[in-house]
Design an enzyme around this catalytic site. Structure first.
Site, PDB file in Angstrom:
ATOM      1  N   HIS A   1      14.171 -12.756   8.642  1.00  0.00           N
ATOM      2  CA  HIS A   1      14.079 -13.286   9.513  1.00  0.00           C
ATOM      3  C   HIS A   1      15.873 -15.065   8.947  1.00  0.00           C
ATOM      4  CE1 HIS A   1       9.980 -12.993   8.172  1.00  0.00           C
ATOM      5  NE2 HIS A   1      10.000 -12.941   9.364  1.00  0.00           N
TER       6      HIS A   1
ATOM      7  N   GLY B   1       8.143  -1.888  13.291  1.00  0.00           N
ATOM      8  CA  GLY B   1       8.145  -1.200  14.956  1.00  0.00           C
ATOM      9  C   GLY B   1       8.765  -1.656  15.495  1.00  0.00           C
ATOM     10  N   SER B   2       9.414  -2.692  15.349  1.00  0.00           N
ATOM     11  CA  SER B   2      10.040  -2.847  16.679  1.00  0.00           C
ATOM     12  C   SER B   2      11.275  -3.231  16.147  1.00  0.00           C
ATOM     13  CB  SER B   2       9.978  -4.285  17.073  1.00  0.00           C
ATOM     14  OG  SER B   2      10.067  -5.330  16.277  1.00  0.00           O
TER      15      SER B   2
ATOM     16  N   TRP C   1      -5.237 -14.775  18.439  1.00  0.00           N
ATOM     17  CA  TRP C   1      -3.593 -15.088  19.567  1.00  0.00           C
ATOM     18  C   TRP C   1      -4.404 -15.325  21.054  1.00  0.00           C
ATOM     19  CZ3 TRP C   1       0.668 -12.351  16.675  1.00  0.00           C
ATOM     20  CH2 TRP C   1       0.933 -12.893  15.480  1.00  0.00           C
TER      21      TRP C   1
END
Length: 781
Positions: free
Chosen positions: A721, A459-460, A588
């Site tokens: 990551h 998505g990003s 969140w």
């Protein structure tokens, strides 16, 4: 524990935020890591933060001030260092542990600590890796997981608790040092050797704790707070025996120290008899999460034990109804005696922001309903005064508290009848797609005609420093809306063109307009508020500013449709609509305490459902609804999982089930454990789920195989990551492993997670390799 000749109830905080009112700790840590300040300057800032913290508590009437609740990174890491549980890889020689070793354990050395856009930390390093990090019980705080080996030895390797006790004493404060308990410490750790249980190390560990207590006593400490939150978990006989043994040994070794045994985040439940039997001088219980445990605990504890009542919410930001609390605890104080009662927050105040007074832009009504850590200290102090001298001594404060509670109860800002009616009208059909997956898959395959092993991303795309700079300029008002939108359109256009050029099958718009995957939606939904300074520590120097969910939630207007339409206008390939799911938005945020979480979740679900239907109406054929935090919301006790998963999955299905069969619903989840919730993931019934699997070498997929998961899956083929770029053969190897476990028709190809935190220099070659890996897989098929 009373501080005066007349018997008065003690007022404790159990622990306080360490980041400082202006995030001074974050600034100092990041300057130190970047080499801009030296160790002496960092240590000086820390000492100032502690001194200010003690002074603020004293000024607000706290009588039992904690020490050793400060940490440079995390209290569990501090405990590993305290007892010498330092894995060999860090090259520690057994002397006192240096800050360099400490930060290597926290962040890796010559490496880096990365956070994916879902806020999950992932550590890697080309030198020494960091310790693993995971969530502290069911909070959004993360701790560094201790590592143990079978031949583990422990030895006192740091004097931090003693040093900080002495430091407070030099400032004139008699404090109660805080330690993570030995059983909690062992239970939270991991080992790479399954042949032994961590608890078998207890006899080696307890003497180190005894040594710490002896040294504290020698310096003048009367009480020590030892946190054993494992007492609210499902424990087996071995863990209960370990608790009994540990505390019997400590009582014998250090009879001169009084221990306040601290439990929080839930009820003692079936561990009550164990907790009540331990030879400790005090017991703290959480009466916010588990108000129902008060009576059974009163019956079970020994008559001379100081009972600490957690009556102010240490996990949430709401102002308390003080007269209501007093009605409940006055009879207990009268019966037990003031000297045997302490009042406290439910848990350490680490989990709430520092000071409400810094918020100058919040709606005045909303602000009058809130309390951050300093305000909570004042609330405790008012309760203490009322219990000592009668309610008349704090009449004004009690009246203000009652008035705020009454106003919140009836405020139209909180309660919206249209939302309540809509939730009440939810039907079973609203949570079901029109056809079962097999039927939907058929029409979707005809509609999309995608190749085998279709490629997409989560998505990003990278939020470069330029994107952040322009956003900051827009937020400050130095550039206008039109200029900002133009910049975002250009970024989006370039990203869409590049995805087409390298041959991705299903595209995304890159999310350049979004600051955060929850905040972006919260800012456009009614019922949410945002703060300027309400930062809470997530881990180390990373702080988050959770949205405040204060009222009924609805969606005044479409949130993402215009950006989706613009992005889809740039390409003939499918452009995914990108949304955050209701459970993640809920988990969140600081949530309401006046209605059940499940109710708020359904309200959010209906708002996101409206967005899904508007996207479909605008022409979107694939819509992704991310539930990054579904697993994080699991209750601590197994017996409560079913209830949670029912409403959590039900809420997801409400958002996803209004669409036609040919509209494809995607979801993304990032974590490493699916076995125990695979039924719930199956029940979500998303057409395609993408998951993080590259680091587990696809072993995570076994859960889906054993469950015979029928829908489509995109197992991550590269770990976003880490900055390293995997080559094509690495990805095809992972895909071959995945292909052995799933059918060819089920498999999608994508990275592990969104690419927001990466740089284009790594993203470009990695995605080019990913598309090439897909082509190779097709050639083999």
């Amino acid at each position: 524990m009373s501080n005066s000749s007349t018997a008065s109830v003690s007022v404790a905080t159990l622990g306080t935020p360490r980041i400082g009112p202006h995030r001074e700790l974050k600034t100092a840590l990041e300057s130190f890591w970047a080499g801009k300040i030296d160790e002496a300057a960092l240590v000086k800032t820390a000492a100032q933060l502690r001194a200010d913290n003690w002074a603020r508590q004293k000024a607000r009437g706290v009588t039992v001030i904690p020490s050793n609740d400060f940490s440079f990174y995390d209290q569990v890491l501090d405990t590993s260092v305290l007892v010498g549980a330092i894995p060999q890889v860090y090259g520690w020689k057994g002397d006192s542990v240096s800050l360099a070793t400490y930060f290597a354990m926290a962040r890796g050395a010559q490496g880096d600590s990365e956070t994916c856009e879902h806020g999950h930390a992932h550590h890697h390093g080309h030198g020494v890796p960091a310790q693993e990090m995971t969530k502290w019980f069911d909070t959004n705080y993360h701790y560094m997981v201790p590592e143990f080996s079978k031949d583990q030895t422990f030895a006192l390797s740091s004097t931090k608790p003693i040093d900080e006790y002495k430091e407070a004493k030099a400032h004139g404060y008699q404090t109660r040092p805080v330690l993570v308990g030995p059983v909690t410490f062992l239970k939270l750790g991991k080992s790479h050797d399954a042949s032994f249980s961590n608890l078998s190390l207890l006899d080696k560990l307890v003497p180190v704790y005894a040594e710490v207590l002896k040294r504290l006593a020698a310096e003048g400490a009367e009480w020590v707070q030892i946190d054993e939150p494992v007492l609210v978990l499902d424990l087996d006989g071995a863990a209960r025996d370990a608790l009994k043994k540990a505390y019997a040994d400590l009582a014998k070794a250090v009879p001169q120290v009084k221990i306040m045994l601290n439990t929080y985040f839930g009820a003692l439940g079936d561990n009550l008899d164990t907790a009540a039997s331990l030879p400790v001088a005090g017991l703290h219980i959480d009466l916010i999460r588990a108000p129902e445990q008060l009576e059974p605990v009163l019956k079970a504890v020994k008559p001379d034990v100081v009972l600490s009542l957690g009556v102010i919410d240490g996990r949430n930001i709401w102002r308390a109804n003080l007269p209501e609390i007093l009605d409940r605890i006055e009879p207990i104080v009268a019966k037990r005696g003031a000297n045997l009662i302490e009042i406290a927050p439910s848990c350490s105040l680490l989990h709430v922001p520092v000071d409400l007074d810094r918020e100058t832009k919040l709606d005045a009504d909303l602000k009058s309903w809130l309390a951050f850590s300093l305000q909570k200290m004042s609330e405790l102090s008012v309760l203490g005064k009322a219990l000592a001298g009668g309610q008349g001594t704090v009449k004004g404060e009690l009246a203000a508290s009652a008035a705020a509670a009454a106003a919140r109860k009836t405020s139209p800002k909180v309660h919206n009848k249209a939302v309540a009616d809509r939730v009440a009208a939810i039907t079973a059909e609203m949570a079901n797609r029109r056809s079962a997956f097999a039927g939907r898959a058929k029409v979707q395959r005809e509609r999309f005609k995608l190749p085998a092993f279709p490629t997409t991303t989560i998505g990003s795309f990278p939020q470069t420093s330029e994107v952040r700079k322009v956003r900051a300029a827009f937020t400050k008002g130095t550039i206008g809306q039109a200029e900002y939108d133009q910049f975002l359109r250009e970024e989006t256009k370039r990203t869409v063109a590049w995805q087409e050029e390298i041959g991705l099958d299903v595209l995304v718009h890159g999310e350049f307009e979004r600051n955060d995957m929850v905040q972006y939606f919260g800012e456009q939904l009614s019922g949410f508020a945002f703060t300027q300074h309400a930062w809470v520590q997530s881990y180390g120097s990373r702080c988050v500013r959770p949205p405040i969910l204060f009222g009924d939630v609805s969606r005044p207007k479409p949130m993402t449709v215009e950006w989706w339409k613009y992005a889809q206008s740039l390409t003939k390939r499918p452009m995914k609509g990108m949304l955050t799911g209701p459970v993640t938005i809920l988990n969140w945020s600081f949530v309401r305490d006046d209605i059940p979480r499940s109710e708020s979740c359904r309200q959010i679900a209906l708002a996101i459902r409206d967005e899904v239907l508007d996207l479909e109406k605008a022409g979107a054929t694939m819509i992704q609804i991310d539930e990054a935090a579904l697993r994080e919301g699991l209750p601590l006790r197994r017996s409560e999982w079913i209830t949670y998963l029912d409403w959590a999955v039900g809420s997801f299905r409400i958002t996803a089930s209004g669409v036609a069969d040919e509209t494809q619903i995607h979801t993304h989840m990032c974590y490493s454990e699916f076995n125990d919730i695979i039924d719930a993931i199956g029940a979500m019934d998303a057409d395609v789920i993408s998951i993080e699997t590259s680091r587990s070498k696809m072993e995570l997929l076994d859960a889906f195989v054993n469950y015979k998961y029928p829908n489509e899956i995109g197992p991550g083929v590269y770990d976003i990551h880490s900055p390293r770029v995997p080559d094509v053969s690495e990805m095809t190897e992972l895909l071959s492993l995945a292909r052995k476990r799933l059918t060819g028709e089920q498999l999608w190809i994508n990275p592990d997670c969104g690419l927001k935190t990466r740089g284009w220099a790594e993203v470009r070659p990695a995605l080019v390799n990913m598309v090439e890996a897909a082509r190779e897989m097709r050639a083999r098929a």
